[in-house]
Enzyme design. Structure first.
Site: not given
Lengths: 199, 380
Positions: A86, A95, A121
């Site tokens: 990320n 994503d 997650d």
């Protein structure tokens, strides 16, 4: 003559009304179905969400309380190094990785196992089985690591078992759910710590 | 007020008018004005000429009507209402020749606003670019007094002639009005009105998604209303558009109608269905149906209500939709028989192509289809 025409007109009107009524019912059912799916599925991955997981878990525990031949394995999975993806590649990439992980999980478990996205997650899988799933999970971890080699992505996991990990199976089902998730979460952290030490 | 209604079904216009004049002369020494309902089968170009020649008067209004009412008879020819005031009654005519002109709406509204205490009987044509129903509802927006219970009327009915002209004209002041209207304004008159419907809504509700003027294109789920209408026609040989007059559309969300606003089918085209009145987007509709018994029961109900309000009257007018009359089938005469026998009076009227009357709360004018508007009058 006019009477025949009027009867035919009314028959045709009735047919149109029936068609329209059926179409309204069908649309209503579709809408209900869509609303239900929206309520139980995670929008990003299409896996079940935590509300459905807990609901299903409650029913499963009630069933296993009556029939103790099978065991329930609650597998708590937390991705390793996901934050780095990320931070480095952005949230869109993150994503996409989550979606791919969800696909891999779906393919590698049985159709009737419940796979859910529990948080960012974190994933929880419910297996009703007599066989401990450690071997299966380790193989799965290997697949994920191979698939996301470039990101150094892996996962840590912890498993809790009903009824083995619960001292009093006659306690409130909600309390059992809470304990099963806490135990699996704790074991997942132990696994993560152990793996970090090795690395 | 002395009144009487006469009729003639002579084949030629001069003979028919002479025939009527003879009847009038036997009953009246003089009169204040005449209202002619004239079949479009007579040559319209001669109407003003012969009326003036035979009756030697300018105080008349003529209009096209495929059928007219003379007391309890339905006439395919000419019916005439003769009015002779005996006390304070007065009559004036107001007319405009083209409703497509920009200032016609305001001029008409101003006329009503200047005469709020008089009775106005409006006789219009079908309209050309602007349809008469749309015009009436536009005028309604500019009426500044209440209650609006003093304006009623109907659209002249006619058929298409060999030149393609739809003959729904008015004749006044030596003029043939092809795209306008005439208002008969009566002063010092007591009156009562009511509107009969009788149709009941059935089935599911549709929402109008696309419509313009008198045309309805799409309903919910973007379904072409033309396809839906065609499904009603299935299995009927030699289909005639009038068959759909048995199942007019019933506008549901128009709570302001004196009775529910019905719309009569005029034409089923590929992409749209045309009606005899304005259709608005966002309105909801159902289909409706009525038996002749239901329509006549409603006629009787309003006749009693009108009688309660006026007690006695000197003449009745019935503006009855052509489609309603079609649905009444062989019982058409019973409508006027009910009115005449309940109110014990002469009756004049005609088959209309749309009716004009107040809304439920007497605040606006509405354009109706498939109704019968009953007017009972007496001189003050």
């Amino acid at each position: 003559m006019r009477e025949e025409i009027k009867i035919r007109l009314l028959q045709n009107l009735l047919e149109e009304v029936t068609k329209k009524y059926d179409s309204i019912l069908y649309l209503k059912e579709q809408k209900l179905k869509d609303t239900y799916l929206m309520a139980i599925k995670d929008e990003l991955t299409g896996l079940y969400n935590r509300y459905y997981l807990k609901d299903y878990l409650a029913k499963l525990i009630e069933k296993l309380k009556r029939n103790q031949n099978n065991k329930l394995f609650l597998i708590f999975i937390d991705l390793d190094n996901f934050k780095l993806i990320n931070d480095t590649y952005g949230h869109n990439k993150g994503d996409n990785v989550l979606k791919e992980v969800a696909e891999i999980l779906t393919v590698n478990f049985r159709k009737y196992d419940v796979i859910s996205r529990y948080g960012g997650d974190e994933f929880i899988v419910l297996l009703e089985s007599n066989e401990h799933p450690t071997k299966k999970i380790n193989a799965l971890r290997q697949k994920i690591e191979e698939n996301f080699k470039e990101f150094n992505l892996s996962f840590s996991y912890g498993i809790s078992i009903f009824p083995d990990d619960i001292e009093d199976i006659n306690m409130e089902t909600q309390e059992i759910i809470k304990q099963l998730i806490e135990i699996a979460d704790k074991r997942m952290y132990e696994d993560k710590t152990k793996r970090e030490k090795v690395i | 007020m002395k009144t009487q209604v006469f009729k003639s079904q002579e084949k030629t216009l001069p003979f028919a008018l002479e025939n009527i004049k003879n009847q009038i002369d036997k009953n009246f020494d003089s009169y204040d004005f005449l209202i002619f309902a004239i079949s479009p089968d007579y040559p319209y170009i001669d109407i003003n000429y012969y009326i003036k020649k035979v009756f030697n008067t300018e105080k008349y209004l003529g209009f096209h009507a495929i059928h007219s009412f003379c007391d309890t008879e339905i006439v395919e020819g000419i019916s005439v209402a003769v009015i002779k005031f005996e006390r304070t009654g007065k009559v004036e005519f107001f007319y405009l020749e083209d409703i497509d002109e920009d200032d016609t709406v305001i001029k008409t509204a101003n006329y009503f606003n200047s005469n709020p205490d008089k009775l106005h009987i409006v006789i219009g044509g079908l309209g050309n670019k602007k349809r008469f129903g749309t015009f009436i509802e536009e005028v309604s927006q500019f009426i500044n007094y209440q209650p609006v219970n003093n304006i009623i009327g109907g659209v002249s009915s006619g058929h298409r002639d060999a030149n393609g002209e739809v003959l729904s004209y008015q004749f006044v002041d030596s003029k043939i009005i092809k795209n306008g209207f005439v208002i008969i304004t009566l002063s010092n008159i007591d009156f009562a009105i009511d509107i009969a419907l009788g149709f009941k809504p059935y089935g599911v509700t549709y929402e109008i998604k696309k419509a313009k003027d008198y045309k309805l294109y799409l309903v919910d789920d973007n379904r072409n209303f033309s396809d839906i209408t065609r499904s009603f026609m299935k299995g009927i040989d030699n289909f005639d558009i009038r068959y759909l007059w048995y199942i007019p559309i019933y506008i549901l969300d128009d709570e302001e109608g004196y009775v529910a606003t019905l719309r009569t089918f005029k034409k089923v085209a590929k992409d749209y269905v045309e009606f005899f009145g304005p259709i608005k987007e966002g309105q909801k509709l159902k289909l409706s149906f009525a038996t002749p018994e239901e329509l006549l029961k409603e006629n009787f109900k309003i006749a009693k209500k009108v009688k309660e309000r006026i007690e006695y009257c000197e003449i009745l007018f019935d503006f009855s939709c052509t489609a309603r009359q079609y649905v009444l089938e062989e019982r058409q005469r019973e409508e006027i028989e009910i009115y005449v026998s309940t109110l014990n009076s002469n009756l004049f009227g005609f088959f209309t192509f749309g009716e004009i009357g107040p809304d439920k709360h007497l605040k606006k004018l509405k354009f109706y289809n498939e109704t019968s508007i009953l007017l009972a009058m007496k001189e003050r």
